[in-house]
Design a protein around this motif. Structure first.
Motif, short mmCIF file in Angstrom:
data_model
loop_
_atom_site.label_atom_id
_atom_site.label_comp_id
_atom_site.label_asym_id
_atom_site.label_seq_id
_atom_site.Cartn_x
_atom_site.Cartn_y
_atom_site.Cartn_z
N PHE A 31 2.23 -7.57 -7.08
CA PHE A 31 1.99 -7.45 -5.65
C PHE A 31 1.02 -6.30 -5.45
CE2 PHE A 31 2.80 -5.66 -1.51
CZ PHE A 31 2.91 -6.78 -0.70
N GLY A 33 -3.11 -5.03 -3.54
CA GLY A 33 -4.34 -5.34 -2.83
C GLY A 33 -5.33 -6.02 -3.75
N TYR A 67 0.36 -11.84 -5.77
CA TYR A 67 0.27 -11.89 -4.32
C TYR A 67 -0.60 -10.73 -3.86
CZ TYR A 67 1.36 -11.92 0.59
OH TYR A 67 1.24 -11.97 1.94
N HIS A 69 -1.82 -8.59 -0.79
CA HIS A 69 -1.58 -8.32 0.62
C HIS A 69 -2.92 -8.14 1.34
CE1 HIS A 69 -2.52 -4.10 -0.10
NE2 HIS A 69 -1.61 -4.09 -1.05
N GLY A 70 -2.90 -8.19 2.64
CA GLY A 70 -4.13 -8.13 3.42
C GLY A 70 -4.72 -6.74 3.53
N MET A 106 6.09 -3.59 7.42
CA MET A 106 6.61 -4.71 6.64
C MET A 106 6.47 -6.04 7.37
SD MET A 106 10.07 -3.11 5.01
CE MET A 106 10.74 -4.71 4.65
N TRP A 111 4.73 -12.88 5.25
CA TRP A 111 4.66 -12.64 3.81
C TRP A 111 3.81 -13.69 3.11
CZ3 TRP A 111 5.41 -9.84 -0.43
CH2 TRP A 111 5.60 -10.49 -1.64
N THR A 112 3.88 -14.91 3.57
CA THR A 112 3.23 -16.02 2.88
C THR A 112 1.75 -16.15 3.19
OG1 THR A 112 3.89 -17.51 4.65
CG2 THR A 112 5.35 -17.35 2.73
N THR A 114 -1.96 -14.10 3.52
CA THR A 114 -2.76 -12.89 3.37
C THR A 114 -3.61 -12.76 4.61
OG1 THR A 114 -2.82 -13.14 0.99
CG2 THR A 114 -4.50 -11.75 1.96
N ARG A 115 -3.54 -11.63 5.24
CA ARG A 115 -4.23 -11.43 6.52
C ARG A 115 -5.05 -10.16 6.50
NH1 ARG A 115 -2.82 -14.79 10.42
NH2 ARG A 115 -0.77 -15.66 10.55
#
Length: 121
Positions: A31, A33, A67, A69-70, A106, A111-112, A114-115
């Motif tokens: 997990f 960036g 995964y 994250h945005g 959070m 979660w599903t 990516t923004r």
């Protein structure tokens, strides 16, 4: 692979303890960036595949699932200390409390997905 083996008796002679490595790796999920993890993933995958070809590890992929994250955008640019456009969390912690800020971070996006989050003062 070295981190779990620190302090192991066999790790004084080897780069990593094979038994400990077998227990802890591969990890289930990486997990992070996308920008920061690209090189980590490339190097870790290369080294993992190389060690697998030598028969030193049982797996080829150290991170079967990834995964990203945005990003957080402020003033039209990615938030970055070097750009000087970061939001200091101290004022939010003082006003709302650390747990409230953590909860907000959070759940500011699903979660599903990516923004890219746009921060507005």
């Amino acid at each position: 692979m070295r981190y779990p083996s620190v302090g192991s008796e066999s790790a004084t002679r080897l780069a990593f303890d094979p038994d400990i490595t077998r227990k802890w790796l591969p990890v289930n999920l990486y997990f992070g960036g996308a920008e920061h993890s690209v090189l980590h993933l490339m190097y870790a995958r290369f080294v993992g595949m190389f060690l697998h070809d030598l028969g030193l590890v049982d797996w080829q992929e150290p991170f079967p699932r990834f995964y990203a994250h945005g990003l957080m955008i402020k003033d039209g640019a990615k938030m970055s200390k070097s750009r000087g456009n970061v939001v200091n969390p101290d004022e939010y912690v003082a006003k709302y409390g650390a747990d409230t800020l953590r909860l907000y971070l959070m759940f500011m996006g699903r979660w599903t997905v990516t923004r890219i989050f746009v921060i507005r003062d």
